[in-house]
Structures are given as structure tokens and as C-alpha cells.
Design a protein around this motif. Structure first.
Motif, mmCIF file in Angstrom:
data_model
loop_
_atom_site.group_PDB
_atom_site.id
_atom_site.type_symbol
_atom_site.label_atom_id
_atom_site.label_comp_id
_atom_site.label_asym_id
_atom_site.label_seq_id
_atom_site.Cartn_x
_atom_site.Cartn_y
_atom_site.Cartn_z
ATOM 1 N N GLU A 46 23.149 28.948 61.670
ATOM 2 C CA GLU A 46 22.153 27.869 61.696
ATOM 3 C C GLU A 46 20.844 28.320 61.065
ATOM 4 N N SER A 47 20.434 29.556 61.335
ATOM 5 C CA SER A 47 19.141 30.032 60.827
ATOM 6 C C SER A 47 19.177 30.390 59.349
ATOM 7 N N LEU A 97 13.387 30.228 55.185
ATOM 8 C CA LEU A 97 13.855 31.360 54.394
ATOM 9 C C LEU A 97 12.766 31.884 53.450
ATOM 10 N N THR A 98 12.624 33.204 53.385
ATOM 11 C CA THR A 98 11.598 33.848 52.555
ATOM 12 C C THR A 98 12.237 34.541 51.361
ATOM 13 N N ARG A 99 11.383 34.991 50.447
ATOM 14 C CA ARG A 99 11.883 35.758 49.307
ATOM 15 C C ARG A 99 12.594 37.022 49.781
ATOM 16 N N ASN A 121 23.341 29.089 48.545
ATOM 17 C CA ASN A 121 23.021 28.107 47.512
ATOM 18 C C ASN A 121 21.574 28.270 47.044
ATOM 19 N N PHE A 122 20.646 28.448 47.961
ATOM 20 C CA PHE A 122 19.236 28.652 47.634
ATOM 21 C C PHE A 122 19.092 29.852 46.696
ATOM 22 N N ARG A 126 12.729 25.487 46.348
ATOM 23 C CA ARG A 126 12.663 25.052 47.742
ATOM 24 C C ARG A 126 12.325 23.565 47.824
ATOM 25 N N ARG A 127 11.353 23.122 47.034
ATOM 26 C CA ARG A 127 10.969 21.708 47.051
ATOM 27 C C ARG A 127 12.124 20.817 46.603
ATOM 28 N N LEU A 128 12.856 21.266 45.575
ATOM 29 C CA LEU A 128 13.997 20.483 45.103
ATOM 30 C C LEU A 128 15.083 20.393 46.175
#
Length: 434
Positions: A66-67, A193-195, A73-74, A147-149
Motif C-alpha cells: 500500500e505504501s 514517494l521520494t527520489r 510505474n513511477f 508525479r503531477r501527470l
């Protein structure tokens, strides 16, 4: 109502089955395993002067939580936004200069970096794919753009009645198992999620023994394999690794009604079925086609044509290594929802009581095999099929073995599959509100 395509005649059946069988005449596939474990597959296809590359890695939402939902995909969407050598614009320009394109994404069972180009530039294309896979920049500004997309895509999916209802069905069927997660993630996970998370995930999954490189097109297999050795040979084998796979619990078999604004009612009835490596899998796919494959499936004939209860109807089944979903769906007018739900449940019960006829069996088998042939017409799809089935452990030649298994399916096989799997349905109904 006049219905087109009510029956597939003998001539059309023969044509589809002949087309499916023609795959035996496809050019052979060269397979090589580099010393570090990376597998290379090449199908020489001189039909058109193009080449397609599919580099797949064993990762995806099946192995997420879940986290971390959507992280694969990102990551792959961000990877194609620039490398250590090229910006996103330069990367796009480089692929367009050779008459092609580059893209990437993560799905359920695998993730992919893919490209296509004119065959004369196959080596340049392969170099670009390797650059994306081995030298992703993951620039912070590009990560934020992606991320915005993704957040927009997640919102659009939640706003679409069918996809919203289908996602709810997956959660009903799989519960807490990752198969119930969306491969694009959730708003909460993508925002979190971060870099550093993406980098850590990249380092964990991009191991050569988890990767398959497939090339299809007007190329020479030996040259491609040599180029792959040059581009990927320096990767270091990670050693044996067992991917954690959470078992799937038996669905509760409950009925859930969702009330929300929509033009149509959506009725989904779902079950769990066998994975693609199970010998019963081909019979289940034929069962799905007999019920919901095109305009001659039982759901279309009874609920749309004869009773006028459906705008659209079908049965959805995927390629999965674990338990597949078997989902019958129907879109209908709100006033017809009750009758439509009773009708679809009756047809699912009836196929357990009334085995399919010889004509239904032949049509369903032709439908499934015809779809398989049609989906493998291009080098892009041929490369994907090679890489996907090799990556998940089924073997690159799985589609041909699957086609032969489909031909061997009998009416009794379908009846046994229906009796075994079409029990205790999970039901999700989207009931429109004003």
C-alpha cells in the motif's frame, strides 16, 4: 434489433484457426544468456523495415505494498525523462532522429523500457534503451513533472465509472494481496514517494538476472547478441533471489453497492481463476470467450440482443502468474440494473448447468486464438510477448504452446472449469445517483 456477427460461420472459423496456426511458420527465435544472467531473445522478422526492443524486468505492482503502490510505474516513467547523458528533450530527439520512439512503464508482473525505430538504426535504438536502463538521471524536476501527470491519471481513473468499479472489484477479489493494487498507485502513495525511494527501488530491481532483452525486426540475431553483450555485459550478477509473493485468500463472495453520479449502472461479477502456468488456464480462457467473447458470447446474445438489458458486456481475464481475475461486466440503464444483475448471474449459473455446444466451443476457441494472433502482428507486440513470458518464467515460446493448448480444449474441459471456478461470486454494482 438486428445483430451483426451473431454466428461465426465455418469459413470464418477456418480462417481464424488457420491464422492462429500460421504462427508455426514464424522465424525462429535466438536465445542467449549473458554470463551475468541477462537473457537476450531475437526474432528476425523481415516483413517490414523496422525493429522493436523490449527490455523487461521482474518487478511491478504484484510485489508492492500500500505504501509503495505505483513505485515501479513511477520509476519507469521518470527513467525515460532523461539519462546521465541526455535530457528528456534530447532523448526524445535522439529517438525521433532514427524514425522511432522510446517509452517505459510498470505493470503488474513486469516493468518495461521499450523503443522502436527504422531497422537501419537498430544499434542506435538498442544503445538508447540501454542508456535509459543503466544511466537514468531521475532529475528532481522531471520526477515532479511525472508525479503531477500520475496524480492526474489517478484522478481520471477514479472519475471514470467503469475503472472505478473495476478497481473496487479487484479489492473485493484480492483483499490485501498486491494483485488488488492499481499498478499506477494511489494518490497517497504517489504523493509520498521520494527520489530516494525511486533510486533505492531502481537499484533493487535492475539486476541482470531479473532482466530480459527482446528484439524483433529486420536484424541479424548474432549481431544483436554481440551488441547486448557490449551494452549490458558489465552489469554484475546479484546472486539468487527469491521474490516474496503473498498468497491470495479466498474472496468473501459478498455483494457491494456503490452509489455515485454516473450515466450508466455498472454491474461486475467476479471470481478468481488459475494462473497462466496452470494446465486449466486455457480452458478458463475458452470459458470466458464462450460467455463474453464478442457478439456471439452468451452474455451479448441473451442480455443485449434478446432482452435489451445491456449497452455493453464482456468477460475480462488477464495473463497473470498468480490467480487471475475472471470478471463478467455489464453496463446498463439505471432502471434496468436489477434485471440486468439477475440476468448476468443467471447466465453464469446456466453455463455451469448447460455445457457449451460444439459450435460454441469452436467459436470460443477461434475467438481466443484469433485475438492472440491479431495482438502479435507488429514487432512492438512480438518483442513484448517474447520478453514478458520469458521474464515471468513461462518461457518465450509460451504463446505458441498456449495456442496449441487452446486447440486441445474440449467441452468437458470447459464444463469442469465452470464447475470449479464459477462459485461464490463477488458482486460490485455502481448505482447512479441523481
Amino acid at each position: 434489433m438486428i445483430r451483426l456477427g451473431l454466428r461465426l460461420g465455418p469459413a470464418l472459423l477456418a480462417l481464424l484457426l488457420t491464422a492462429a496456426g500460421s504462427q508455426a511458420q514464424e522465424p525462429p527465435v535466438a536465445r542467449d544468456v549473458l554470463p551475468n544472467g541477462l537473457r537476450v531473445l531475437v526474432r528476425e522478422n523481415d516483413a517490414v523495415g523496422v525493429v522493436a526492443v523490449s527490455l523487461q524486468v521482474r518487478a511491478g505492482s504484484r510485489f508492492e505494498t500500500e505504501s509503495t503502490a505505483g513505485i515501479t510505474n513511477f520509476l519507469h516513467r521518470a527513467m525515460v525523462r532523461g539519462t546521465a547523458r541526455r535530457t528528456a528533450v534530447q532523448l526524445a530527439t535522439s529517438s525521433e532522429d532514427i524514425g522511432g520512439s522510446l517509452d517505459g512503464n510498470g505493470e503488474v508482473e513486469t516493468a518495461e523500457v521499450r523503443g522502436q525505430a527504422l531497422a537501419a538504426h537498430w544499434e542506435t535504438l538498442l544503445t538508447l534503451v540501454a542508456e535509459v536502463a543503466l544511466q537514468p538521471a531521475l532529475r528532481p524536476d522531471e520526477i515532479e513533472r511525472e508525479r503531477r501527470l500520475l496524480l492526474g491519471q489517478i484522478k481520471a481513473r477514479a472519475d471514470a465509472p467503469f475503472s472505478f468499479t473495476f478497481d473496487a472489484m479487484l479489492r473485493e477479489l484480492y483483499g490485501s494481496n498486491p494483485y488488488g493494487l492499481s499498478h499506477i498507485g494511489s494518490k497517497e502513495s504517489i504523493e509520498r514517494l521520494t527520489r530516494d525511494d525511486l533510486l533505492a527501488h531502481y537499484r533493487a530491481i535492475y539486476q541482470p538476472d531479473r532482466m530480459v532483452l527482446a528484439v524483433s525486426g529486420q536484424v541479424e540475431g548474432t549481431r544483436v547478441i554481440k551488441a547486448a553483450e557490449r551494452l549490458f555485459g558489465r552489469m554484475v550478477r546479484s546472486g539468487p533471489e527469491t521474490l516474496a509473493v503473498q498468497p491470495v485468500s479466498e474472496p468473501s463472495g459478498e455483494r457491494r453497492v456503490i452509489a455515485r453520479p454516473a450515466q450508466q449502472a455498472q454491474i461486475l461479477v467476479g471470481y478468481l481463476g488459475p494462473g497462466l502456468l496452470d494446465p486449466v488456464y486455457p480452458a478458463v480462457r475458452v470459458l470466458a470467450a464462450a460467455l463474453g467473447g464478442g457478439m456471439a458470447g452468451r452474455l451479448f446474445v441473451e442480455l443485449r440482443d434478446r432482452r435489451g438489458l445491456a449497452y455493453s458486456t464482456a468477460v475480462l481475464t488477464p495473463y497473470r502468474t498468480g490467480p487471475i481475475f475472471f470478471v463478467a461486466y455489464l453496463g446498463t440503464a439505471p432502471a434496468s440494473a436489477t434485471a440486468a444483475e439477475a440476468g448476468i448471474l443467471r447466465e453464469l449459473e446456466r453455463i455451469r448447468e448447460a455445457p457449451i455446444s460444439g459450435e460454441e466451443l469452436a467459436r470460443a476457441k477461434a475467438y481466443v486464438r484469433g485475438q492472440l494472433v491479431m495482438d502479435r502482428r507488429t514487432n512492438v507486440r512480438l518483442a513484448w510477448y517474447l520478453a514478458f513470458f520469458e521474464t515471468v518464467g513461462a518461457g518465450w515460446d509460451y504463446p505458441d504452446r498456449y495456442a496449441r493448448a487452446l486447440e486441445a480444449v474440449t467441452a468437458d474441459d470447459v464444463a469442469r472449469a465452470a464447475e470449479r471456478y464459477l462459485t461464490r461470486p463477488s458482486i460490485v454494482v455502481l448505482q447512479p445517483t441523481r
